[in-house]
Design a protein around this motif. Structure first.
Motif, PDB file in Angstrom:
ATOM      1  N   PRO A   1     -52.166  31.703  -3.588  1.00 15.66           N
ATOM      2  CA  PRO A   1     -53.249  31.478  -2.619  1.00 15.66           C
ATOM      3  C   PRO A   1     -53.248  32.524  -1.502  1.00 15.66           C
ATOM      4  O   PRO A   1     -54.307  33.002  -1.088  1.00 15.66           O
ATOM      5  CB  PRO A   1     -52.940  30.083  -2.075  1.00 15.66           C
TER       6      PRO A   1
ATOM      7  N   THR B   1     -51.837  28.658   8.432  1.00 11.82           N
ATOM      8  CA  THR B   1     -53.197  28.111   8.359  1.00 11.82           C
ATOM      9  C   THR B   1     -53.182  26.612   8.091  1.00 11.82           C
ATOM     10  O   THR B   1     -54.008  25.874   8.613  1.00 11.82           O
ATOM     11  CB  THR B   1     -53.974  28.803   7.209  1.00 11.82           C
TER      12      THR B   1
ATOM     13  N   GLY C   1     -52.306  35.606  -1.639  1.00  9.40           N
ATOM     14  CA  GLY C   1     -52.797  36.882  -2.152  1.00  9.40           C
ATOM     15  C   GLY C   1     -54.319  36.931  -2.192  1.00  9.40           C
ATOM     16  O   GLY C   1     -54.926  37.980  -2.022  1.00  9.40           O
ATOM     17  N   GLN C   2     -54.938  35.770  -2.420  1.00  8.30           N
ATOM     18  CA  GLN C   2     -56.398  35.736  -2.539  1.00  8.30           C
ATOM     19  C   GLN C   2     -57.096  35.458  -1.209  1.00  8.30           C
ATOM     20  O   GLN C   2     -58.198  35.930  -0.969  1.00  8.30           O
ATOM     21  CB  GLN C   2     -56.807  34.660  -3.542  1.00  8.30           C
ATOM     22  N   PHE C   3     -56.470  34.661  -0.352  1.00  9.87           N
ATOM     23  CA  PHE C   3     -57.214  34.160   0.812  1.00  9.87           C
ATOM     24  C   PHE C   3     -56.659  34.620   2.156  1.00  9.87           C
ATOM     25  O   PHE C   3     -57.308  34.427   3.170  1.00  9.87           O
ATOM     26  CB  PHE C   3     -57.281  32.631   0.753  1.00  9.87           C
ATOM     27  N   GLU C   4     -55.470  35.192   2.188  1.00  4.18           N
ATOM     28  CA  GLU C   4     -54.912  35.540   3.498  1.00  4.18           C
ATOM     29  C   GLU C   4     -54.530  37.007   3.621  1.00  4.18           C
ATOM     30  O   GLU C   4     -54.851  37.645   4.617  1.00  4.18           O
ATOM     31  CB  GLU C   4     -53.703  34.643   3.779  1.00  4.18           C
ATOM     32  N   ILE C   5     -53.863  37.532   2.609  1.00  3.42           N
ATOM     33  CA  ILE C   5     -53.444  38.934   2.694  1.00  3.42           C
ATOM     34  C   ILE C   5     -54.659  39.860   2.860  1.00  3.42           C
ATOM     35  O   ILE C   5     -54.632  40.755   3.709  1.00  3.42           O
ATOM     36  CB  ILE C   5     -52.572  39.317   1.479  1.00  3.42           C
ATOM     37  N   PRO C   6     -55.763  39.644   2.093  1.00  2.00           N
ATOM     38  CA  PRO C   6     -56.923  40.538   2.289  1.00  2.00           C
ATOM     39  C   PRO C   6     -57.516  40.447   3.700  1.00  2.00           C
ATOM     40  O   PRO C   6     -58.189  41.367   4.149  1.00  2.00           O
ATOM     41  CB  PRO C   6     -57.926  40.040   1.232  1.00  2.00           C
ATOM     42  N   GLU C   7     -57.264  39.335   4.383  1.00  2.00           N
ATOM     43  CA  GLU C   7     -57.765  39.171   5.757  1.00  2.00           C
ATOM     44  C   GLU C   7     -56.792  39.720   6.796  1.00  2.00           C
ATOM     45  O   GLU C   7     -57.041  39.633   8.000  1.00  2.00           O
ATOM     46  CB  GLU C   7     -58.052  37.694   6.036  1.00  2.00           C
ATOM     47  N   GLY C   8     -55.639  40.203   6.354  1.00  2.00           N
ATOM     48  CA  GLY C   8     -54.688  40.828   7.280  1.00  2.00           C
ATOM     49  C   GLY C   8     -53.572  39.921   7.756  1.00  2.00           C
ATOM     50  O   GLY C   8     -52.750  40.320   8.578  1.00  2.00           O
ATOM     51  N   LEU C   9     -53.527  38.677   7.241  1.00  2.00           N
ATOM     52  CA  LEU C   9     -52.452  37.770   7.657  1.00  2.00           C
ATOM     53  C   LEU C   9     -51.238  38.009   6.763  1.00  2.00           C
ATOM     54  O   LEU C   9     -51.122  37.436   5.683  1.00  2.00           O
ATOM     55  CB  LEU C   9     -52.903  36.305   7.567  1.00  2.00           C
ATOM     56  N   VAL C  10     -50.363  38.881   7.223  1.00  2.00           N
ATOM     57  CA  VAL C  10     -49.167  39.246   6.459  1.00  2.00           C
ATOM     58  C   VAL C  10     -47.974  39.237   7.405  1.00  2.00           C
ATOM     59  O   VAL C  10     -48.127  39.032   8.610  1.00  2.00           O
ATOM     60  CB  VAL C  10     -49.299  40.647   5.814  1.00  2.00           C
TER      61      VAL C  10
END
Ligand SMILES: [Zn+2]
Lengths: 138, 397
Positions: free
Chosen positions: B141, B261, B143-152
């Motif tokens: 989840p 989140t 990888g699909q919903f948070e990493i692309p938004e910058g939450l790393v």
């Protein structure tokens, strides 16, 4: 492995059969969430409701209206390929219909972001997929 | 004194390093820590029948048996624990519980965080921080919903806890800075600390750059290499130990989410449940605690942990920290080794450092920073994004 990267290195989602409907809706610039008949909306997409583990949910298009529950200003860009966007705001958005979604805030100065700020989805088409960010609601 | 379930009778800890001069395989590090902790305890290897590990890089599967084989152990209990920053505390209570129920008698708890030699034989290696923290696995989840938004990584997540706290309770950034400064003060008494010889002031913290608002550079741990271990045994065996036994008299663990989140409440953290369970099990009051050793990946982690572990009420953390000295010689000693903010964060060994310091203090082996009275310690670990938390109560014999 679970991501693909643009030429510039931006990480992009790799949808799977369970999550594909979310991204299909996003491509049409709609926010679609699953709704359990007993427990209401949930996010992120799952095979079963995280409250009752039932699988009789259905996809519904939502307005995505919500407010900033908390946020930070990423001054660095922890994802290297997002450094060109830094400083940028990352927010946990609480939707009016329940779920929380973390996303970048766009169309806003980092100095103007505040907890409680009304927001709505903002869609960005990138390299064949659509990302769901949020922006201030008029 | 709570129930004598099991006792810690020895420890080993390596000074954290930013650059690891001595590349070694994880298995080699496990063996060195085992030799050192047994020597420290004065316990013969033949007595060991339990092993708890956190990660064995050379054996991503079958880690416990790979380590047992390398160390030449015959185990009645072989366990691997994966609780992020709460791993070490989780390992210790599992060892203690295994001993209490008779699954094993003497258990090595090993947390190396080293880097192997390169196949080409090249020299010292720097930390290559994995910003995705495994969240980029296929189907993840994150990888699909948070990493692309910058939450790393972890800083943005903890920053959002801090922001929410400030909005709710009006926390001043200077109060968070005070935590960093006093932990750094403690590190000045710890020659192994990465920031030994480098004290800081409130102004230094306030003037350091924002990384993720409201967290500034000097409120964030520095990732390092290192290693730490303890030896846990039965109360009977502990009576013959070289050092004062440190009993694990209570423990609690609680986990509610992975990504920040989905935390049920950013300011009502799992440690509330974990600490309540630990104190209840130990039959010990919070007022009896002589020292606190709290996971401190960021300053805000300490503040919300003080509240949620029940040392003050919700929203009272600012007053609590402002009115007390958290120094080793203060009225509420916290992270007397300097914490990870002062000592460096050496992977799971960083979390173990909170336990080894409490053990050192209760054994009376803390040298220049030894507390006058050290009979009861509160220790905790925080994994992920305030997600999985473990509380331990240690009591000296
Ligand atoms: Zn349901």
């Amino acid at each position: 492995m679970g991501l693909r990267h643009t030429e510039s290195g931006r990480p992009l989602p790799l949808p799977n059969p369970t999550t594909q409907p979310f991204f299909d809706a996003a491509r049409e610039h709609r926010l679609a969430l699953q709704r359990c008949p007993r427990d209401g909306f949930f996010y992120y997409p799952r095979s079963r409701c995280p409250h009752c583990l039932g699988d009789d949910w259905a996809w519904e298009t939502c307005s995505g209206e919500g407010e900033v529950h908390s946020f930070t200003i990423d001054r660095v860009g922890h994802v290297p390929a997002l450094r060109e966007y830094a400083p940028f705001a990352i927010a946990i958005v609480e939707l009016a219909n329940g779920p929380r979604i973390t996303a970048r805030l766009v169309d806003v100065s980092v100095d103007d972001v505040a907890i409680g700020m009304p927001v709505e989805p903002a869609f960005e088409d990138v390299d064949g997929i659509t990302l769901v960010h949020f922006r201030p609601r008029a | 004194m709570g129930k004598k379930r099991a006792a810690i009778v020895g420890l080993s800890e390596w000074a954290p390093q930013r650059v690891w001069d001595e590349p070694m395989f994880s298995l080699e590090a496990h063996a060195r820590l085992a030799a050192e902790v047994l020597a420290d305890a004065g316990v013969d290897k033949a007595e060991v029948d339990g092993l708890v590990v956190s990660s064995v890089y050379e054996s991503p599967m079958f880690g416990p048996s790979a380590a047992a084989e390398y160390l030449g152990l015959k185990t009645n209990f072989a366990e691997i624990v994966d609780l992020g920053g709460a791993t070490a505390c989780g390992m210790i209570w599992r060892a203690a519980a295994a001993i209490e129920v008779g699954a094993c008698e003497t258990c090595l708890v090993l947390c190396p965080s080293v880097i192997p030699p390169r196949p080409d034989g090249d020299g010292p290696r720097k930390m290559d921080f994995p910003i995705y923290l495994g969240g980029d696995a296929w189907g993840s989840p994150q990888g699909q919903f948070e990493i692309p938004e910058g939450l790393v990584a972890a800083t943005p997540s903890f920053a959002m806890v801090a922001q929410r706290y400030m909005d709710r309770y009006g926390l001043r950034e200077e109060t968070l800075a005070k935590i960093a400064v006093e932990e750094r003060d403690n590190a000045q008494r710890n020659p192994d600390a990465i920031f030994h010889g480098k004290p800081i002031t409130i102004d230094d913290v306030m003037n350091s750059r924002y990384v993720c608002d409201p967290l500034k550079l000097l409120e964030i741990v520095m990732p390092c290499f290192g290693g730490a271990a303890v030896l846990v045994t039965t109360p009977e065996r502990a009576k013959r130990a070289r050092h004062r036994p440190v009993y694990v008299s209570g423990f609690g663990e609680h986990c509610t989410h992975k990504s920040i989140t989905y935390a049920p409440d950013l300011l009502d953290n799992p440690i509330r449940v974990a600490a309540d369970r630990a104190f209840k099990m130990a039959g010990t009051e919070r007022s009896a605690v002589d020292m606190a050793s709290m996971y401190d990946c960021f300053t805000i982690t300490v503040l919300v942990t003080i509240e949620n572990a029940g040392f003050c009420g919700k929203g009272e953390g600012e007053a609590f920290v402002s009115e007390r000295s958290l120094r080793w010689d203060g009225d509420w000693p916290l992270n007397t080794h300097g914490g990870q903010l002062g000592m460096g964060q050496a992977g799971t060994a960083g979390g173990m450092g909170h336990a080894t310091e409490a053990v050192r203090q209760l054994m009376g082996r803390a040298g220049d920073r030894q507390l006058g009275k050290a009979d009861v310690a509160y220790v905790n670990g925080t994994g992920g994004m305030m997600a999985e938390q473990v509380a331990l109560i240690f009591e000296g014999a």
